[in-house]
Design an enzyme around this catalytic site. Structure first.
Site, mmCIF file in Angstrom:
data_model
loop_
_atom_site.group_PDB
_atom_site.id
_atom_site.type_symbol
_atom_site.label_atom_id
_atom_site.label_comp_id
_atom_site.label_asym_id
_atom_site.label_seq_id
_atom_site.Cartn_x
_atom_site.Cartn_y
_atom_site.Cartn_z
ATOM 1 N N LYS A 1 15.978 1.665 -1.416
ATOM 2 C CA LYS A 1 15.212 1.264 -0.236
ATOM 3 C C LYS A 1 15.821 0.027 0.397
ATOM 4 C CE LYS A 1 10.727 1.904 -0.367
ATOM 5 N NZ LYS A 1 9.289 1.810 -0.713
ATOM 6 N N ASN B 1 2.284 -4.647 5.396
ATOM 7 C CA ASN B 1 2.560 -4.698 6.833
ATOM 8 C C ASN B 1 1.804 -5.873 7.428
ATOM 9 O OD1 ASN B 1 4.169 -2.192 7.239
ATOM 10 N ND2 ASN B 1 2.314 -1.269 6.403
ATOM 11 N N ARG C 1 0.871 -6.894 10.301
ATOM 12 C CA ARG C 1 0.530 -6.611 11.701
ATOM 13 C C ARG C 1 -0.624 -5.626 11.713
ATOM 14 N NH1 ARG C 1 2.382 -1.478 11.545
ATOM 15 N NH2 ARG C 1 4.334 -1.062 10.443
ATOM 16 N N ARG D 1 -1.934 12.043 15.218
ATOM 17 C CA ARG D 1 -1.048 11.532 16.260
ATOM 18 C C ARG D 1 -0.445 12.713 17.022
ATOM 19 N NH1 ARG D 1 2.344 6.697 13.157
ATOM 20 N NH2 ARG D 1 0.723 6.176 11.648
#
Length: 464
Positions: A158, A289, A291, A337
């Site tokens: 990663k 995250n 945000r 989505r």
């Protein structure tokens, strides 16, 4: 409280932030590229400034021009939304140095959590369970082979500064590790400007569970439950729901407590999401995250709390408007989505003009969208058309409501993912809740598959 906020983003998230601002009596400033001159976030802002040409690098990623837009309009705060510069610690620092309040966590927190290997070290030090892996970035091939040999294959490579599945490769043996290490480094350098990678043990069949957090500058941190984001394609989330149906109360409470404790350890303030992989009643920290997330409406629907308003208040120095014991979880919520992509063509982007659009409504249905008839889906930006979020008294009602909502959703002019989302919602394995991050790998998502699933549903309805 702030008088004017510049929204350093575009599309549905820019509109989402502006709605919250206007309800709070705060004026807004939109920034936009030349391609977005006619966009709704420009139309509905109190002021708008063009910051460059179509390319994100010339506009939404151009720090100097965005700061200049804030200065000439007299904005006193900036909300970055998600994507673009939302997790850019240097941008946050620039905002603060220009007396522009950053509506988000502290720059040092963004920097620490943005580096995935450093984030794991931070959580490990706080006593948070992390996925077994390298202690930090892997320096060379020899070190990688040694670590992987001790952990056992398969392993995951990663990118340290990665996200969205970029710079990520699975290695099932030493030969794959050698080749994929080079590929992951090159992709990480291209995507994030940082070639460093780390290794972690690959879990074959986990669920991806994230906990929505929000904290203030007075030391208060609360959670708004978890979201199950296991329905993914190439590490990109497609359907999110809350709560996760597979967690026992004991495991759910442990994950929530761990997420809050981790946020408190870093003195986190603003909205953020701590992400875990869960398998065999064990959970491991994956990343954080720093945000607001695309799927935040799911948590808002089950709690009735407005996360954007809370972010703004916290940035203004106020305490959270609610304590943990005041949060009530009601029913079940799902988000789909709708993107301008063609599922029958390996999800190839489908830029073009929206000839006709009808978005659903009704009880328990929320749609966040910036698209209208005649809108041009640009090849320069994300292909999202809309987020459809449905709430029900339980998961069954939420699924049925989402199916009804997608049946009402009409988008002509560009290929889109409505039929794909519709097929998943009616697929027996999804309906049963027996899903993991590898769920979609069992299907070859093409036109024939969609037709087969649709026919199976029709046969089931006829029989029942």
């Amino acid at each position: 409280m702030f008088k004017k906020i510049l929204v350093a983003n575009r599309g549905e998230i820019a509109l989402r932030i502006m709605r919250a601002c206007h309800e709070m009596g705060i004026r807004t400033v939109a920034v936009h590229s030349e391609a977005d001159t006619e966009s709704l976030h420009v139309r509905f802002a109190d002021e708008a400034v063009c910051v460059g040409s179509n390319s994100p690098g010339d506009s939404y990623l151009n720090v100097d021009r965005i700061i200049s837009a804030a200065e000439i309009t007299g904005a006193d705060a900036l909300h970055p939304g998600y994507g673009f510069l939302a997790e850019n610690a240097e941008f946050a620092e620039v905002c603060e140095s220009c007396d522009l309040t950053w509506i988000g966590p502290a720059p040092e927190t963004i920097s620490r959590m943005g580096n995935k290997s450093l984030a794991k070290e931070t959580m490990r030090d706080a006593g948070i369970p992390v996925i077994p892996g390298s202690e930090g970035a892997v320096a060379d091939e020899e070190t990688a082979l040694e670590i992987a040999g001790k952990m056992g294959y398969p392993v995951m490579i990663k990118a340290s500064s990665g996200g969205g599945g970029k710079g990520m490769r699975i290695a099932r043996d030493a030969g794959e590790l050698t080749g994929n290490l080079l590929i992951a480094r090159a992709e990480a350098e291209t995507s994030f400007g940082d070639p460093t990678v780390y290794l972690e043990k690959y879990l074959p069949n986990p669920r991806h569970i994230e906990v929505q957090l929000i904290g203030d500058t007075h030391g208060n941190v609360v959670h708004l439950g978890e979201r199950d984001c296991s329905v993914q394609r190439r590490h990109q989330k497609l359907i999110e729901e809350s709560p996760c149906t597979s967690l026992s109360k004991k495991l759910r409470d442990a994950i929530h407590e761990t997420a809050v404790r981790g946020a408190q350890a870093m003195e986190y303030h603003s909205a953020g999401t701590m992400e875990f992989l869960v398998q065999n009643d064990e959970f491991y920290f994956m990343e954080m995250n720093t945000r607001i997330q695309v799927e935040h409406p799911v948590s808002e629907m089950v709690t009735g709390r407005d996360l954007i308003k809370e972010m703004i208040s916290v940035a203004a120095g106020e305490r959270l408007s609610f304590a943990q014991k005041q949060i009530r979880f009601t029913g079940h919520a799902i988000e789909c989505r709708v993107n301008a992509e063609d599922p029958a063509q390996s999800f190839m982007p489908s830029p073009g003009t929206i000839d006709f659009i009808h978005l659903p409504g009704g009880a328990g249905v929320r749609v966040d969208s910036h698209v209208y008839q005649g809108y041009k889906i640009s090849p320069y930006y994300d292909s999202m058309i809309a987020k459809v979020i449905c709430h029900g008294i339980d998961r069954e009602e939420a699924i049925n409501r989402m199916i009804r909502a997608l049946d009402e959703c009409v988008v002509d002019g560009v290929a889109n993912t409505i039929s794909f989302q519709r097929a998943i919602l009616a697929e027996p394995q999804f309906v049963s809740g027996a899903i993991s991050t590898r769920y979609l790998e069992s299907f070859d998502w093409n036109g024939e598959t969609l037709e087969r699933l649709a026919s199976a549903e029709e046969d089931q309805e006829a029989a029942g």
